[in-house]
Design a protein around this motif. Structure first.
Motif, PDB file in Angstrom:
ATOM      1  N   ASP A  33       0.871  -1.189   0.000  1.00 58.40           N
ATOM      2  CA  ASP A  33       0.000   0.000   0.000  1.00 58.40           C
ATOM      3  C   ASP A  33       0.899   1.228   0.000  1.00 58.40           C
ATOM      4  O   ASP A  33       1.931   1.240   0.687  1.00 58.40           O
ATOM      5  CB  ASP A  33      -0.890  -0.005   1.260  1.00 58.40           C
ATOM      6  CG  ASP A  33      -2.124   0.879   1.100  1.00 58.40           C
ATOM      7  OD1 ASP A  33      -1.980   2.036   0.642  1.00 58.40           O
ATOM      8  OD2 ASP A  33      -3.216   0.414   1.426  1.00 58.40           O
ATOM      9  N   THR A  41     -10.439   4.118   3.774  1.00 59.06           N
ATOM     10  CA  THR A  41     -11.779   4.162   4.381  1.00 59.06           C
ATOM     11  C   THR A  41     -11.731   3.665   5.820  1.00 59.06           C
ATOM     12  O   THR A  41     -12.448   4.179   6.688  1.00 59.06           O
ATOM     13  CB  THR A  41     -12.750   3.263   3.577  1.00 59.06           C
ATOM     14  OG1 THR A  41     -12.565   3.508   2.191  1.00 59.06           O
ATOM     15  CG2 THR A  41     -14.181   3.530   3.941  1.00 59.06           C
ATOM     16  N   SER A  42     -10.868   2.676   6.072  1.00 60.70           N
ATOM     17  CA  SER A  42     -10.826   2.071   7.408  1.00 60.70           C
ATOM     18  C   SER A  42     -10.425   3.068   8.493  1.00 60.70           C
ATOM     19  O   SER A  42     -10.654   2.814   9.676  1.00 60.70           O
ATOM     20  CB  SER A  42      -9.857   0.881   7.408  1.00 60.70           C
ATOM     21  OG  SER A  42     -10.269  -0.089   6.481  1.00 60.70           O
ATOM     22  N   THR A  48     -17.785   0.582  15.021  1.00 59.62           N
ATOM     23  CA  THR A  48     -18.632  -0.537  15.400  1.00 59.62           C
ATOM     24  C   THR A  48     -18.275  -1.708  14.494  1.00 59.62           C
ATOM     25  O   THR A  48     -18.011  -1.504  13.307  1.00 59.62           O
ATOM     26  CB  THR A  48     -20.138  -0.240  15.228  1.00 59.62           C
ATOM     27  OG1 THR A  48     -20.385   0.088  13.868  1.00 59.62           O
ATOM     28  CG2 THR A  48     -20.584   0.872  16.121  1.00 59.62           C
TER      29      THR A  48
HETATM   30  C1  LIG Z   1     -18.007   7.306   7.418  1.00 61.12           C
HETATM   31  C2  LIG Z   1     -17.923   5.788   7.463  1.00 61.12           C
HETATM   32  C3  LIG Z   1     -18.244   5.121   8.633  1.00 61.12           C
HETATM   33  C4  LIG Z   1     -18.177   3.721   8.672  1.00 61.12           C
HETATM   34  N1  LIG Z   1     -18.462   3.092   9.844  1.00 61.12           N
HETATM   35  C5  LIG Z   1     -18.361   1.745   9.913  1.00 61.12           C
HETATM   36  C6  LIG Z   1     -18.573   1.070  11.147  1.00 61.12           C
HETATM   37  O1  LIG Z   1     -18.826   1.672  12.194  1.00 61.12           O
HETATM   38  N2  LIG Z   1     -18.498  -0.285  11.154  1.00 61.12           N
HETATM   39  C7  LIG Z   1     -18.206  -1.011  10.018  1.00 61.12           C
HETATM   40  O2  LIG Z   1     -18.163  -2.246  10.101  1.00 61.12           O
HETATM   41  N3  LIG Z   1     -17.960  -0.393   8.840  1.00 61.12           N
HETATM   42  C8  LIG Z   1     -18.027   0.966   8.776  1.00 61.12           C
HETATM   43  N4  LIG Z   1     -17.775   1.601   7.582  1.00 61.12           N
HETATM   44  C9  LIG Z   1     -17.369   0.791   6.441  1.00 61.12           C
HETATM   45  C10 LIG Z   1     -15.911   0.352   6.612  1.00 61.12           C
HETATM   46  O3  LIG Z   1     -15.132   1.412   7.118  1.00 61.12           O
HETATM   47  C11 LIG Z   1     -15.371  -0.108   5.245  1.00 61.12           C
HETATM   48  O4  LIG Z   1     -16.221  -1.118   4.721  1.00 61.12           O
HETATM   49  C12 LIG Z   1     -13.973  -0.692   5.385  1.00 61.12           C
HETATM   50  O5  LIG Z   1     -13.103   0.218   6.043  1.00 61.12           O
HETATM   51  C13 LIG Z   1     -13.429  -1.006   3.996  1.00 61.12           C
HETATM   52  O6  LIG Z   1     -12.148  -1.572   4.181  1.00 61.12           O
HETATM   53  P1  LIG Z   1     -11.256  -1.908   2.946  1.00 61.12           P
HETATM   54  O7  LIG Z   1     -10.039  -2.601   3.458  1.00 61.12           O
HETATM   55  O8  LIG Z   1     -12.078  -2.619   1.922  1.00 61.12           O
HETATM   56  O9  LIG Z   1     -10.921  -0.506   2.263  1.00 61.12           O
HETATM   57  P2  LIG Z   1      -9.884   0.646   2.710  1.00 61.12           P
HETATM   58  O10 LIG Z   1      -9.799   0.825   4.179  1.00 61.12           O
HETATM   59  O11 LIG Z   1     -10.222   1.841   1.893  1.00 61.12           O
HETATM   60  O12 LIG Z   1      -8.498   0.046   2.229  1.00 61.12           O
HETATM   61  C14 LIG Z   1      -8.141  -0.030   0.880  1.00 61.12           C
HETATM   62  C15 LIG Z   1      -6.645   0.241   0.808  1.00 61.12           C
HETATM   63  O13 LIG Z   1      -6.213  -0.058  -0.519  1.00 61.12           O
HETATM   64  C16 LIG Z   1      -5.225   0.860  -0.885  1.00 61.12           C
HETATM   65  N5  LIG Z   1      -5.158   0.833  -2.333  1.00 61.12           N
HETATM   66  C17 LIG Z   1      -6.099   1.211  -3.217  1.00 61.12           C
HETATM   67  N6  LIG Z   1      -5.661   1.007  -4.465  1.00 61.12           N
HETATM   68  C18 LIG Z   1      -4.428   0.468  -4.350  1.00 61.12           C
HETATM   69  C19 LIG Z   1      -3.454   0.038  -5.299  1.00 61.12           C
HETATM   70  N7  LIG Z   1      -3.687   0.111  -6.618  1.00 61.12           N
HETATM   71  N8  LIG Z   1      -2.296  -0.463  -4.838  1.00 61.12           N
HETATM   72  C20 LIG Z   1      -2.045  -0.560  -3.491  1.00 61.12           C
HETATM   73  N9  LIG Z   1      -2.924  -0.168  -2.562  1.00 61.12           N
HETATM   74  C21 LIG Z   1      -4.107   0.351  -2.996  1.00 61.12           C
HETATM   75  C22 LIG Z   1      -5.693   2.168  -0.273  1.00 61.12           C
HETATM   76  O14 LIG Z   1      -4.594   3.074  -0.077  1.00 61.12           O
HETATM   77  C23 LIG Z   1      -6.277   1.701   1.067  1.00 61.12           C
HETATM   78  O15 LIG Z   1      -5.332   1.771   2.126  1.00 61.12           O
HETATM   79  C24 LIG Z   1     -17.807   2.993   7.519  1.00 61.12           C
HETATM   80  C25 LIG Z   1     -17.469   3.669   6.352  1.00 61.12           C
HETATM   81  C26 LIG Z   1     -17.528   5.047   6.315  1.00 61.12           C
HETATM   82  C27 LIG Z   1     -17.128   5.759   5.043  1.00 61.12           C
END
Ligand SMILES: Cc1cc2nc3c(=O)[nH]c(=O)nc-3n(C[C@H](O)[C@H](O)[C@H](O)COP(=O)(O)OP(=O)(O)OC[C@H]3O[C@@H](n4cnc5c(N)ncnc54)[C@H](O)[C@@H]3O)c2cc1C
Length: 180
Positions: A33, A41-42, A48
């Motif tokens: 990353d 987003t995380s 929660t």
């Molecule tokens: C305001 C808000 C509140 C939320 N509250 C909750 C909650 O209370 N409880 C819950 O369960 N869920 C909640 N969610 C949802 C939850 O946060 C997300 O579903 C989760 O964080 C997604 O995780 P992820 O690993 O898929 O994505 P991300 O956390 O976005 O991770 C993706 C990673 O991939 C990297 N990346 C992207 N493209 C590339 C590439 N080409 N090469 C290398 N790296 C790359 C990015 O830099 C990033 O670090 C909430 C979301 C929002 C927006």
């Protein structure tokens, strides 16, 4: 590049969890990353572990309530129009998924995924010695009006049908749980 068994792209909660599970199973893992772990987003979620959250944002009420959502003074929705216009396919597919059938299919898929969430996450929390950071107290939802509670009944029924356990509390029971 190192010689590894597995490369995981993206160090959000999904990528980090996948990488940790693979490592616990004895694989060597490279987690890639450009940002720090959890910086996407995380980083901004509401903390929660929302295993009940199987109803997607896209559902028919979004379409019927769109004017209020877009122009209401207390609407929780904020649209960056320059972003929206640069991603018309995303916007159109979101609206297409607000129809009843796709919304229900997404809810069913989410419920199936979420039914494994605790089993996937708890061993990682234990491995990190972070049990004290997690409180398993369920989710308390409160409506300020009886009409608001009635309007939520259909969604509650959908969640129950998808296996989410929910119990209705009296005012006194709710106040005992959460005096504030
Ligand atoms: C305001 C808000 C509140 C939320 N509250 C909750 C909650 O209370 N409880 C819950 O369960 N869920 C909640 N969610 C949802 C939850 O946060 C997300 O579903 C989760 O964080 C997604 O995780 P992820 O690993 O898929 O994505 P991300 O956390 O976005 O991770 C993706 C990673 O991939 C990297 N990346 C992207 N493209 C590339 C590439 N080409 N090469 C290398 N790296 C790359 C990015 O830099 C990033 O670090 C909430 C979301 C929002 C927006």
């Amino acid at each position: 590049m190192t010689d590894v068994d597995l490369v995981v792209v993206g160090a959000g909660i999904v990528g980090v969890s996948a990488a940790l599970w693979a490592r616990m199973r004895g694989l060597s893992v490279l987690l890639v990353d450009a940002e720090a772990p959890g910086a996407g987003t995380s980083s901004g979620n509401a903390c929660t572990i929302a295993t009940y959250g199987c109803l997607p944002m896209c559902d028919p009420s979004v379409i019927s309530g769109l004017p209020g959502l877009l122009f209401g003074s207390d609407s929780p929705l904020s649209v960056d129009w320059s972003h929206a216009l640069r991603h018309p396919r995303w916007m159109l597919s979101f609206l297409a998924n607000c129809r009843a059938a796709p919304s229900q299919r997404i809810a069913e898929d989410l419920a199936a995924l979420l039914s494994h969430a605790d089993a996937g996450l708890n061993p990682l929390i234990a491995e990190a010695g972070a049990e004290d950071l997690v409180a398993a107290r369920g989710q308390l939802t409160i409506w300020s009006t009886a009409a608001g509670a009635r309007a939520a009944e259909a969604d509650l029924a959908r969640q129950r049908a998808l296996g989410v356990e929910a119990r209705e509390l009296t005012r006194d029971e709710a106040q005992a749980l959460e005096p504030g």
